[in-house]
Design an enzyme around this catalytic site. Structure first.
Site, PDB file in Angstrom:
ATOM      1  N   ASP A   1       0.862  -1.180   0.000  1.00  0.00           N
ATOM      2  CA  ASP A   1       0.000   0.000   0.000  1.00  0.00           C
ATOM      3  C   ASP A   1       0.904   1.237   0.000  1.00  0.00           C
ATOM      4  OD1 ASP A   1      -2.177   1.645   0.118  1.00  0.00           O
ATOM      5  OD2 ASP A   1      -2.657   1.243   2.213  1.00  0.00           O
TER       6      ASP A   1
ATOM      7  N   ASP B   1      -2.814   2.414  -6.163  1.00  0.00           N
ATOM      8  CA  ASP B   1      -1.759   2.486  -5.155  1.00  0.00           C
ATOM      9  C   ASP B   1      -1.683   1.297  -4.209  1.00  0.00           C
ATOM     10  OD1 ASP B   1      -4.159   3.132  -3.940  1.00  0.00           O
ATOM     11  OD2 ASP B   1      -3.267   4.554  -2.555  1.00  0.00           O
ATOM     12  N   GLU B   2      -2.416   0.225  -4.488  1.00  0.00           N
ATOM     13  CA  GLU B   2      -2.284  -0.944  -3.618  1.00  0.00           C
ATOM     14  C   GLU B   2      -2.577  -2.225  -4.388  1.00  0.00           C
ATOM     15  OE1 GLU B   2      -5.192  -1.675  -0.512  1.00  0.00           O
ATOM     16  OE2 GLU B   2      -6.504  -0.138  -1.352  1.00  0.00           O
TER      17      GLU B   2
END
Length: 369
Positions: free
Chosen positions: A18, A114-115
């Site tokens: 993350d 983003d993860e």
């Protein structure tokens, strides 16, 4: 053959990566003047104001959080700097992150820009240690992209995801098989998958505050109180999560929505905006050759109260006229005398029309004026 003679399958090795304050970190990387300052990425507080997409850690110290109205954010931190998001830049960085992941495994399940989850049970480089792989990935992101990421490592997705959030920013947390059940017993119920504010309040009203409390209930009792998700609670509090990392996750829904600069009060205005939103939805559906059998209309009123209405069809649809007419009919079946802040249309229930893996960035822009 005794139970002791049966070889148990090895534990999976799951990493959840993350990125730390992703949008804000990219802006601070690219703009030195923003570094060390409270930065908010999202719609500005001017006029009726937009919404916070993410905030730098300097801004978070003031209590600024994602999805917060920008007007509230500026009250908490008058010196905050507001910048509009650059999604093209974030997507490019995300592709660089994905390329780093791919050095180690092909089993990558992105959840957003983003993860992502990674299954490194059998990694490409033969490293063997999930912790070592997580360290190398974090270092590569830092060296090559000048950003930081937090990582959680465990034997299943649920625990890995929780672990990645435990020591942010730039964290690395391992929760091993022998400590999972004890960890889950101590976990507050609001940290469980699917537990929002309403469910958390219901649980606490029943005297359920932690995983240990949930563990006292039978599977039947949990499903009776919480439906199908209760079965998930029953297993996960015991450390059981058999969900696989899915490199090609099916698209569950596709849509678009808009938050308006001023509230809509006239039906003609609402119809006009629905026509525009429907055009966006049709463009996305046709791009991926998808037809949905369920259309959902989302309405958020001026007082932030939100409702949804849906209509199902015998066959999948992707044509503009049907989507526009259905959305308008659903709207007119609601209270159209109330001022409307946001409208959205989405299609779901793709069934056999699902054409593969799609992770649409749609919806990101909807947060901003």
């Amino acid at each position: 053959m005794s139970a002791e003679d049966i070889e148990r399958p090895p534990h999976r090795k799951i990493i959840h990566i993350d990125m730390d304050a992703f949008y804000a970190s990219v802006e601070q990387r690219d703009h030195p003047e923003y570094r060390g300052k409270p930065l908010v990425v999202g719609g500005g507080p001017e006029g009726r104001g937009g919404v916070v997409a993410t905030a730098s850690y300097e801004a978070r110290k003031f209590g600024i959080r994602s999805a917060m109205p920008s007007k509230q954010a500026v009250k908490l931190c008058p010196e905050a700097i507001f910048v509009f998001p650059r999604f093209a830049a974030y997507k490019e960085v995300s592709q660089g992150i994905r390329a780093i992941f791919a050095r180690y495994t092909d089993l990558i399940e992105p959840l957003s820009l983003d993860e992502a989850f990674l299954d490194v049970t059998e990694d490409k480089l033969g490293i063997g240690s999930a912790m070592e792989i997580a360290k190398q990935i974090k270092q590569a992101i830092k060296d090559e992209l000048r950003l930081t990421a937090s990582a959680g490592v465990s034997i299943n997705k649920f625990v890995a995801k929780i672990a990645s959030d435990m020591n942010k920013p730039d964290g690395l947390t391992f929760i091993g098989p022998s400590s999972i059940e004890n960890f889950m017993e101590k976990l507050p119920v609001e940290k469980f998958f699917g537990v929002g504010k309403v469910t958390a309040q219901k649980m606490k009203g029943m005297g359920l505050h932690t995983g240990a409390d949930l563990k006292k209930l039978t599977e039947h009792e949990l499903t009776r109180h919480f439906g199908k998700t209760g079965r998930f609670y029953y297993h996960i509090v015991r450390g059981i999560d058999n969900r696989a990392v899915q490199p090609h996750r099916e698209t569950k829904s596709m849509g678009a929505e808009d938050t308006f600069g001023s509230d809509l009060s006239e039906l003609d205005e609402m119809h006009e905006e629905l026509d525009k939103i429907a055009e966006k939805v049709v463009t996305r559906l046709q791009r991926y050759q998808l037809k949905g059998r369920t259309l959902t209309l989302k309405i958020k009123y001026h007082d932030f109260k939100q409702i949804t209405r849906n209509q199902s069809f015998a066959i999948g649809i992707d044509d503009l006229v049907t989507i526009q007419q259905t959305a308008k009919a659903l709207l007119e079946a609601t209270d159209t005398t109330k001022k409307i802040r946001l409208l959205g249309i989405s299609l779901s229930n793709f069934g056999d029309n699902q054409q593969g893996a799609v992770k649409e960035i749609s919806g990101q822009l909807r947060l901003f004026n």
